[in-house]
Design an enzyme around this catalytic site. Structure first.
Site, mmCIF file in Angstrom:
data_model
loop_
_atom_site.group_PDB
_atom_site.id
_atom_site.type_symbol
_atom_site.label_atom_id
_atom_site.label_comp_id
_atom_site.label_asym_id
_atom_site.label_seq_id
_atom_site.Cartn_x
_atom_site.Cartn_y
_atom_site.Cartn_z
ATOM 1 N N CYS A 218 -6.821 -40.829 75.228
ATOM 2 C CA CYS A 218 -7.308 -39.537 74.733
ATOM 3 C C CYS A 218 -8.002 -38.799 75.872
ATOM 4 C CB CYS A 218 -8.315 -39.733 73.600
ATOM 5 S SG CYS A 218 -7.759 -40.758 72.233
ATOM 6 N N CYS B 51 -6.212 -36.348 78.568
ATOM 7 C CA CYS B 51 -5.955 -34.935 78.261
ATOM 8 C C CYS B 51 -7.243 -34.192 77.900
ATOM 9 C CB CYS B 51 -4.986 -34.796 77.098
ATOM 10 S SG CYS B 51 -3.324 -35.354 77.478
ATOM 11 N N HIS B 52 -8.112 -34.852 77.135
ATOM 12 C CA HIS B 52 -9.248 -34.134 76.546
ATOM 13 C C HIS B 52 -10.548 -34.302 77.318
ATOM 14 C CE1 HIS B 52 -6.913 -33.091 73.011
ATOM 15 N NE2 HIS B 52 -6.578 -34.345 72.849
ATOM 16 N N CYS C 127 -14.033 -34.350 38.533
ATOM 17 C CA CYS C 127 -15.054 -34.404 39.595
ATOM 18 C C CYS C 127 -16.287 -33.628 39.163
ATOM 19 C CB CYS C 127 -14.533 -33.779 40.882
ATOM 20 S SG CYS C 127 -12.957 -34.407 41.450
ATOM 21 N N CYS D 112 -19.508 -34.903 36.977
ATOM 22 C CA CYS D 112 -20.640 -35.560 37.633
ATOM 23 C C CYS D 112 -21.265 -34.653 38.684
ATOM 24 C CB CYS D 112 -20.201 -36.855 38.320
ATOM 25 S SG CYS D 112 -19.847 -38.208 37.192
ATOM 26 N N CYS E 85 -13.932 -42.975 43.666
ATOM 27 C CA CYS E 85 -14.381 -42.170 42.534
ATOM 28 C C CYS E 85 -13.347 -42.232 41.404
ATOM 29 C CB CYS E 85 -14.562 -40.716 42.952
ATOM 30 S SG CYS E 85 -16.263 -40.280 43.336
#
Lengths: 109, 287
Positions: free
Chosen positions: B103, B106-107, B203, B206, B248
């Site tokens: 990584c 390039c970065h 969702c 709650c 969940c």
């Protein structure tokens, strides 16, 4: 397993005779020797850090005998005070004999 | 005597039914993280959320946790999630794949990724699809490194996402909800408000209607994802957003969507937009 890298945190500078906090952490699996390999049914051999020592200018200030019940990535925190500047050295001893070491300078300011 | 007891009971009842914001008055929303680069202030409470928000105030999940759990996040040294971030930093600098690049080739330093997390998931016009941070990491691994993609929601990918997200710590989340992503956002919204599973819950039941209250021993949060990937004390590892969604859905006894599925990506976008204004907090510590 990931490379073992001990980490230590001390204040940037301390005052002589006053307590300060030292935090240490080492990434280690701490294999207890009680677990079984799910596939083969054999026990996984114990491999833990069994000893930790912090010494200031060669004098031990904190030591610990570590047992298998200690969780992975053991974290130790303790307080100490010094009269003058110096080097705080840390040592972790592995079951396989490896020793991991690091050191931090303690500056008075 | 009897009368006094009754009055006291009514008093207690009234106190219990007071709005959450009143309770929050006593809750700690001040979070400053001690990092290697000095203190970073985290926005955990937004008094006036952006227009169109279904919530009157925004709270990071950090606000709902116990004092001890909160304390773990105030110092990077104490944050157990950092162990995984360090592993990701090693991976960042290690070449992989047929091209033999890392990584870093390039970065450069991971800090070049500053700000990226705040706008993801987003529409990528070049690739013509909705991209999450996980997608971008794997895209780079396959296209530029000739490496195998990491498993979505797996340890390596989640740790890398944490490392990249961490660069944006303290910056407010600001995902786009209009333009080409609108249809994904609408899908995410639909999923958010659709009751599913044996317990027949959405969702919102709650995290919108009842946040701040206890569901048995669990203190319900707003379900914000600004702190993800989150280190959970419960399983002692970093948890991805999709992993949390899956958990969940299992809790309400529904059949979860697949980690990395289009449904979860749409939901991730929608939930992220509900937290626009809160700081990126990854890697956070939760119970």
């Amino acid at each position: 397993m990931a490379k073992i890298k001990p980490r230590v945190k001390v204040p940037r500078s301390v005052k002589a005779g006053e307590f300060f906090t030292v935090k240490t952490l080492i990434n280690h699996k701490m294999e207890s020797g009680q677990r079984k390999d799910k596939k083969t049914g054999k026990k996984i051999p114990r491999k833990i850090i069994n000893f930790f020592e912090a010494s200031f200018n060669g004098t031990p200030v904190f030591t610990a005998d570590i047992q298998p019940a200690v969780s992975s990535n053991p974290f130790f925190q303790f307080s100490m005070k010094v009269d003058g500047p110096g080097k705080l050295a840390f040592k972790w001893v592995d079951d396989d004999g490896s020793v991991y070491e690091t050191a931090k300078p303690i500056k008075i300011g | 005597m009897k009368k006094t007891t009754r009055t006291a009971m009514i008093g207690a009842f009234l106190a219990a039914s007071l709005a959450f914001s009143a309770q929050a008055g006593g809750m700690n929303t001040e979070l400053v993280i001690d990092t290697d680069n000095g203190p970073v202030k985290i926005i955990t409470h937004v008094k006036n959320p952006p227009k169109g928000s279904p919530l009157s105030e925004l709270y990071s999940g950090w606000v709902f946790r116990s004092k001890e759990t909160q304390a773990l996040e105030t110092d990077d040294f104490d944050n157990p999630g950092m162990i995984f971030v360090e592993q990701a930093r090693d991976a960042w600098n290690t070449p992989d794949g047929t091209v033999g690049k890392s990584c870093a080739d390039c970065h450069g330093d991971p800090s070049s990724m500053k700000g990226l997390r705040t706008v993801l998931p987003r529409w990528d016009a070049k690739l013509g699809k909705l991209m999450t941070l996980e997608d971008y990491v794997n895209e780079s691994r396959v296209k530029y490194m000739g490496a195998k993609p990491w498993k979505y929601g797996g340890g390596q990918l989640t740790a890398m996402v944490a490392l990249i997200s961490m660069q944006s710590r303290g910056m407010p989340v600001n995902v786009k909800t209009d333009g080409p992503v609108r249809k994904f956002w609408e899908l995410g919204k639909k999923l958010y408000y659709t009751r599913v599973g044996q317990l027949d819950m959405a969702c919102s039941n709650c995290h919108e209607d009842n946040y701040g209250k206890y569901i048995r021993a669990d203190h319900l949060s707003q379900g914000q994802i600004n702190g993800f990937p989150a280190y959970r004390l419960k399983n002692a590892k970093l948890n991805s957003v999709h992993g949390r969604f899956k958990g969940c859905m299992k809790n309400i006894r529904a059949t979860p969507y697949k980690v990395g599925s289009d449904e979860f990506k749409a939901l991730e976008l929608y939930v992220a937009s509900r937290g626009n204004g809160l700081s990126v907090e990854a890697p956070s510590v939760r119970n």
